[in-house]
Design a protein around this motif. Sequence first.
Motif, short mmCIF file in Angstrom:
data_model
loop_
_atom_site.label_atom_id
_atom_site.label_comp_id
_atom_site.label_asym_id
_atom_site.label_seq_id
_atom_site.Cartn_x
_atom_site.Cartn_y
_atom_site.Cartn_z
N VAL A 1 48.54 43.24 45.29
CA VAL A 1 48.01 41.74 45.88
C VAL A 1 49.12 40.92 46.28
O VAL A 1 49.99 40.79 45.61
N ASN A 2 49.01 40.40 47.28
CA ASN A 2 50.13 39.46 48.03
C ASN A 2 49.84 38.29 47.54
O ASN A 2 48.62 37.57 48.03
N VAL A 3 50.64 37.46 46.61
CA VAL A 3 50.23 36.39 46.18
C VAL A 3 51.32 35.11 46.64
O VAL A 3 51.31 34.20 46.00
N GLY A 4 51.84 35.59 47.88
CA GLY A 4 52.87 34.72 48.35
C GLY A 4 53.95 34.94 48.13
O GLY A 4 55.07 35.18 48.82
N SER A 5 54.45 34.61 46.91
CA SER A 5 55.96 34.72 46.29
C SER A 5 56.25 36.16 46.06
O SER A 5 57.48 36.67 45.93
N GLU A 6 55.29 37.06 45.89
CA GLU A 6 55.48 38.55 45.59
C GLU A 6 54.23 39.36 45.80
O GLU A 6 53.14 38.76 46.02
N VAL A 7 54.34 40.69 45.73
CA VAL A 7 53.17 41.59 45.88
C VAL A 7 53.14 42.25 44.52
O VAL A 7 54.26 42.76 43.78
N THR A 8 51.90 41.76 43.74
CA THR A 8 51.70 42.05 42.21
C THR A 8 50.56 43.14 41.97
O THR A 8 49.82 43.03 42.80
N GLN A 9 50.51 43.75 40.91
CA GLN A 9 49.62 44.88 40.58
C GLN A 9 48.64 43.97 39.86
O GLN A 9 49.08 43.66 38.64
N ILE A 10 47.11 44.06 40.27
CA ILE A 10 46.16 43.60 39.49
C ILE A 10 45.10 44.52 39.32
O ILE A 10 44.62 45.03 40.34
N ILE A 11 44.50 44.70 38.15
CA ILE A 11 43.34 45.50 37.68
C ILE A 11 42.13 44.68 37.92
O ILE A 11 41.69 43.82 37.55
N CYS A 12 41.05 45.24 38.76
CA CYS A 12 39.85 44.46 39.05
C CYS A 12 38.59 45.43 38.86
O CYS A 12 38.61 46.43 39.36
N GLY A 13 37.63 44.94 38.25
CA GLY A 13 36.38 45.71 37.98
C GLY A 13 35.44 45.68 38.82
O GLY A 13 34.22 45.88 38.53
N ALA A 14 35.58 44.30 39.89
CA ALA A 14 34.37 44.15 40.73
C ALA A 14 34.01 45.11 41.54
O ALA A 14 34.79 45.63 42.12
N ALA A 15 32.79 45.38 41.82
CA ALA A 15 32.11 46.31 42.61
C ALA A 15 32.40 46.04 44.35
O ALA A 15 32.60 46.95 44.89
N ASN A 16 32.47 44.99 44.52
CA ASN A 16 32.77 44.56 45.78
C ASN A 16 34.17 44.10 46.33
O ASN A 16 34.60 43.95 47.32
N ILE A 17 35.28 44.50 45.45
CA ILE A 17 36.60 44.34 45.70
C ILE A 17 37.07 45.45 46.93
O ILE A 17 36.42 46.65 46.75
N ALA B 1 27.03 36.52 44.15
CA ALA B 1 26.27 36.10 42.84
C ALA B 1 26.81 37.63 42.00
O ALA B 1 27.07 37.18 40.89
N GLU B 2 27.14 38.71 42.33
CA GLU B 2 27.50 39.67 41.65
C GLU B 2 29.13 40.15 42.10
O GLU B 2 28.98 40.61 43.12
N GLY B 3 30.09 39.91 41.32
CA GLY B 3 31.27 40.27 41.80
C GLY B 3 32.25 39.13 42.33
O GLY B 3 32.18 37.71 41.92
N ILE B 4 33.46 39.34 42.84
CA ILE B 4 34.71 38.34 43.11
C ILE B 4 33.97 37.63 44.57
O ILE B 4 33.18 38.19 45.19
N TYR B 5 34.69 36.36 44.78
CA TYR B 5 34.18 35.77 45.76
C TYR B 5 35.59 35.81 47.03
O TYR B 5 36.48 36.07 46.53
N VAL B 6 35.04 36.02 48.17
CA VAL B 6 35.99 36.51 49.26
C VAL B 6 36.18 35.32 50.02
O VAL B 6 35.03 34.75 50.58
N LEU B 7 37.44 35.00 50.26
CA LEU B 7 37.89 33.83 51.19
C LEU B 7 37.73 34.07 52.55
O LEU B 7 38.13 35.31 52.91
#
Length: 803
Positions: free
Chosen positions: A68-84, A137-143
């Motif tokens: 994930v690019n968070v602006g200052s760097e690209v970092t690794q994030i583990i995510c369990g959401a089905a809609n990622i 309603a289920e999972g992460i919110y997409v901007l």
Amino acid sequence: MLVSTKWLSDYVNIDGITPADLAESITRSGIEVDAIIDRSMGMTHVVVGHVLECVKHPEADKLNICQVNVGSEVTQIICGAANIAEGQKVIVARPGAVLPGDFKIKTAKLRGEESNGMICSLQELAIEGKLVPKAYAEGIYVLPDNAVPGENALPLIGLDDVILEFDLTANRSDALSMLGVAYEVGAILSQGIALPEISYTESSERAEDVLKLRIDASKDNPMYVAKVVKNVVIKESPLWLQNRLMAVGIRPHNNVVDITNYVLMEYGQPLHAFDYDRLETGEIVVRYAEDGEKITTLDDAERTLKPHHLVITNGKEPVALAGVMGGLDTEVHDGTTTVVIESAYFAPSSIRRSSKEHGLRSDASSRFEKGVDPERVIEAAERAAQLISEIAGGDVLAGSVIIDELDKTPVRITVSPDYINNTLGMKISLEEMLSILDRLQIDTEAINGKLVIDAPTRRQDLRIEEDIIEEIARMHGYDLIPMTLPITESTPGGLSPYQAKRRVIRAFLEGAGLYQALTYSLTSKDQAQKFALETAPVTELLTPMSEDRSVLRQSLIPHLLEVATYNVARRNDSVALYETGSVFLGVEEDGLPKEVEHVAALITGKWLDHAWQAETKMVDFFALKGVVEGMMDSLGLVEGLSFEQAVIEGMHPGRTANIFHNGERVGLIGQVHPTEQKKRDLKNTYVMEMNLAQLLAIETDELLYVPVPRFPSISRDIALVVSSETSAGRLEKVIRNAGGKLLQSVKLFDLYEGDNVEDGKKSVAFSLTYADAERTLKDDEVVKAHEQVLNALTTEAGALLRG
């Protein structure tokens, strides 16, 4: 009502004033602010992230490893959401963030893989699940795609906002809209407000050419406006619109529905959008429902209609329950291309009745019930058309289809400034009154020393002089009303003799272990005269709450029995209660019910329970009789108190007595009849009721205390054989009358029936005490007095001295 301060700032300048100060000012002006809600919850380190890569976790099927690019760097994030998914713009809580619920984000390892933060759903940021769009309603919110990685995510999702929660009284329906609140805040801050500018390009086609309108129920629907918008594209609303709706407690659906809800909150005017093609007939007819007609509303519930229900139809069948909820068959859906916008004025009483009978209360019905602003019906429709044109790409057909028979004439109120000041007890200048009304944008003229006011239609609560007085008082400041004491000749407060005696009664009964009960004055017709000391025509209510509360009571006992049953059913087996309250016996000369105050008591279960001493005593007749005697003694009325066996309906025939004082019946005492006890699931229960007003009206001598006698007393015991029908009370009365001034006390101490006593007879034993406070008695004086007692018992009561 939830008010977004960020949204409010579109209409009135609140820069430089803190939410707390704003809430305080609003509260002081008359609208209570219950809560101030900071939607950010103090969160930091919550930023926009861009998912560059998303692959399955090698050690967990339900986890994904995201770069994930968070602006200052690209970092690794583990995510369990089905809609990622790769390419999404998401909300990322970086290490160091503290989410609502004191959830701290740290760098961690999940199944051997490092995770530097968390990709968030809206629920994890304290947005209620019922407000989150169904797609997320289920999972992460997409901007949106234009979100910039690394920027603060809170403003993007509307969490840089502060919400004021209003506790509105029923009369302030004007504050059920953002514009209504803006008028109020503008008046408080002495500012004007900026109303939305409505402009859009109309198509050459006219709305009246494609839609016909007929109203067959003009009494309940005097005004109806319909606009038609073609070529709309149904999609997700822009983020700013979703944020505003969620901030005020509304769940986003799609752009058209969201726009109708947005205008509802902005103008306070409910709207509804129909799918034009699903109407099928190109016609709208407003009428009353046919008996038994059915409609399936948007909540997927089939509802059966009655002839007084107002409905919107397509000329054939209902497509909406007017002012309450639309129908499922004509709802806007993903394939909708042409919409009809409904904006109307419905009679509050009609909507209230429909809403109540269907158990269906909506944001729309709650506003229609209180009355909407007639001047905003057209404005709201135009505002919705503008937004649909901008957001959904629709072509607004020229003009509107309108039927308008609504009287919009403002209410005129004339009030004198002197009357205002006299009512408020203060001095407010005419200039300040005019200034206050001007700030509230209420048209006012000063004519011949009076204020002539045309109340704006948005303020449905302004109808009479007192309404204007309230407006001036609250905006001037309730806290500025001077505090003064009444100018009058004052006398020291105190209790009347009646009130003082009533307190003595209550104190004694509570000291005896009885708890005070307060019960309804209303009862059912079959219970109204039960156990009554005196009966009269019952007083019936014209509009009773129920049959069980339809008439005024004539006895306190039935309600005490209800209380006992309630307690016993909840395993409180020992109950001791009393009540002082009114019974209602007929009608006075002025037409009002005649109120007479009674006192009643009830005991059931254990009267004495000393577990450690293994001593238990159940309630009985004599326990309650002792309470009555003690109560009468506390009033100085024990002299003249007597009890006579009686037969009273609903009472035990052998354990019931009338209570007399100096020969006048003042009450009853006894055990409730076993049949009545069984019906109420009670064990042995004893009750008493006395005419308290009659007792407290008796004049008593001033209480005098005498010293303990210095001279000895002489006691004599007598055992008498009398008829089984002769009461001990009658014998005691004979003894006291014959004993003369030397007889100080008479106490019953034994009752015997059985061996050595013939059938139909009983043995009763009394202890008599003789004394004189001034001297020592001689034996022959006591003998003489005692013989008088024995002779009287023989001649008056037929008693024989037992050998």
